[in-house]
Write a protein that holds these residues in place. Sequence first.
Motif, PDB file in Angstrom:
ATOM      1  N   UNK B 109      54.108 -28.750  32.538  1.00 28.39           N
ATOM      2  CA  UNK B 109      54.310 -27.412  31.965  1.00 28.39           C
ATOM      3  C   UNK B 109      55.733 -26.955  32.256  1.00 28.39           C
ATOM      4  N   UNK B 111      58.234 -28.752  32.741  1.00 31.42           N
ATOM      5  CA  UNK B 111      59.181 -29.580  31.995  1.00 31.42           C
ATOM      6  C   UNK B 111      59.137 -29.287  30.501  1.00 31.42           C
ATOM      7  N   UNK B 112      58.188 -28.454  30.054  1.00 33.67           N
ATOM      8  CA  UNK B 112      58.119 -28.101  28.640  1.00 33.67           C
ATOM      9  C   UNK B 112      57.528 -29.194  27.767  1.00 33.67           C
ATOM     10  N   UNK B 113      56.686 -30.032  28.350  1.00 30.92           N
ATOM     11  CA  UNK B 113      56.027 -31.087  27.561  1.00 30.92           C
ATOM     12  C   UNK B 113      54.888 -30.460  26.754  1.00 30.92           C
ATOM     13  N   UNK B 114      54.746 -30.874  25.475  1.00 34.81           N
ATOM     14  CA  UNK B 114      53.716 -30.258  24.626  1.00 34.81           C
ATOM     15  C   UNK B 114      52.293 -30.475  25.155  1.00 34.81           C
TER      16      UNK B 114
END
Lengths: 402, 229
Positions: B109, B111-114
């Motif tokens: 989260x 790291x902005x991973x989908x």
Amino acid sequence: MKLADILQFASGSLRGSPTRTLLMMLAMSIGVAAVVVLTALGEGARRYVVDQFSSLGTNLVIVLPGRTETAGIGPGLMSGQTPRDITLEDAQALLRSRAIKRIAPLTIGSASLSRGALNREVVVLGSTSDLLEVRHMSIGIGKFLPAGDIHESASVCVLGNQMKQELFGNEQAVGQWVRLGDRRFRVIGVLASQGESMGMRTDELVIVPVASSHQLFNTTGLFRVLIEAKNRDFIEQTKHDAEEIMSQRHSGEKDVTVITQDAVLATFDRILTALTMAVGGIAAISLAVAGVLIMNVMLIAVAQRVKEIGLLKALGAPGKQIRYLFFAEAALLSGIGSVAGLLLGYTGSFVIGKVYPMLPVSPPWWAVLAATLTALGTGVLFSVWPARRAAKLDPVAALAGK
Amino acid sequence: MIELQNVCRTFTVGDQQVAALRDINLRLDAGEYISIMGPSGSGKSTMLNMLGLLDRPSSGTYLLDGGNVSDLNDEQQARVRREKIGFVFQSFHLVPRLTAAQNVELPMILAGIPGEERKARVNVLMQNYGLSDRADHKPDQLSGGQRQRVAIARATVMNPTVLLADEPTGNLDRNTGWEVLKLLEGLLQQGITLVVVTHDGEIGARAQRQIHMLDGRVVSDESTQNDPK
Ligand SMILES: Nc1ncnc2c1ncn2[C@@H]1O[C@H](COP(=O)(O)OP(=O)(O)OP(=O)(O)O)[C@@H](O)[C@H]1O
Ligand SMILES: [Mg+2]
């Protein structure tokens, strides 16, 4: 970190301590609701006054005898004269102005009204058929005063709704005779019930032709002349013309006063708007208090969640992200708080409107907007410091819970 | 890969200077299995925090892939932690209000991973570590060993190159401790660099490279022919 994730994480932490979250939202929503309700009341009062004025008639200009001057000595006093009466001819002369749509001369007096054994002291208005239009009255049963020669003193009268009830009960009144002073009048109409308007209870009036009232009270002057201007743009012209015509007829002396309803109304409007804003401003202080509360709670939250913040840093969250997380929490708190406050405020205004039906309570849009923005603003503003504090924590010490 | 040159770390306590690390020179290479041992207060944790970029040297240089780490700003350092380093702590440090799966998801989260990819990766890891049926449990509903396995899953979910474990078995009983250690050693097969701080000589002896510390200094640094794989 994505915005949706930030919001979700923040709402997760808010749900993590539900009591605290609810109390904060309560504080916020009470602040917003206070602004909404108080400004709604102020706005209601303003509208009430405006409505009262317009119920008197629109585009109304009023001529009254005597000069009310605030400074200097009036010409009447200089020459040692009492102001001259306004006569019926004076009133009719006003119709020469192209700005004037219609006029209604007005006399006022009191006399005893009786029917059989029933007897009562009443306020008697003398006027003409145009009063109905000028003064926005409406007739319930029968007819209003007949149009025709202004000097004709017909023995007819129109009763206010309550007068009719007192004298006739449920009986038919139109066509019956009543005694007013020492003279008999035939009832030709009954006014529709209007309640109170600007302190004059039309329900308790008796209206007779102006010439009849002159005979009744043995006078020739008028109490007022009500003028209806052609439209709003002609009000100033009407005022000017009325002053000019009256001074012409009174051999150059300015011995009448002409007032426009607009001027009075505008003053009330200004005063009440200022009052509403002041009250709204005071209520907004409670929002600032809620802001300080939010700051306090956010600081506690930072202290309670030191380990979590340390962990987030160890997992690779930069200070900026931690700051955003706390901002998001504050924004959610104040956002949901203000929505709840708006609901509460509108409900409150609605209830007040039901309890006092004569007050047109409705929250003004600018107050609603200002309350919401202030709530959001204070929420986020007061979380700046706690959020920075969280972002600056040393990760090693934070993980150790220090 | 990681190199410490003349690194010192001193803490100021009141008006006293406490030296936690004194003049450390150390090189870690990819795929190494290193244990750090020494008495309490000898600077092991400080060393690990230093390696994990949670702490900064008072003097000396930290080189990462040849570049000086002190040239990186907060955001860049956070990125290195996020993408290259995994931490496992003695007291697990799970977020109590999140479920096991959500705890594992957390670094992704940040790291902005989908979302879909996060879910998929969490599922694989939970299965590998035998935690599938515990995915929706909160940390306080898990045993110590399970908690540490969740923590290890979280530390490895971003596929770091270095895993730093500070007494990972310290709060566990002997058997559970060994299981957790086996799990960590299994990561070596994927080429991870594993650094384990421990009090337990038996555990420390399993590493190919064993570092002993005393009073903020490295007093011995020995490589053996151990093959825990
Ligand atoms: N934040 C701090 N402030 C002051 N002194 C500290 C701080 N952190 C560590 N120290 C000191 O630095 C020295 C090394 O501490 P460190 O935690 O690295 O030891 P350790 O080898 O991990 O010990 P243990 O085995 O007990 O965990 C100790 O003397 C300790 O008191
Ligand atoms: Mg330690």
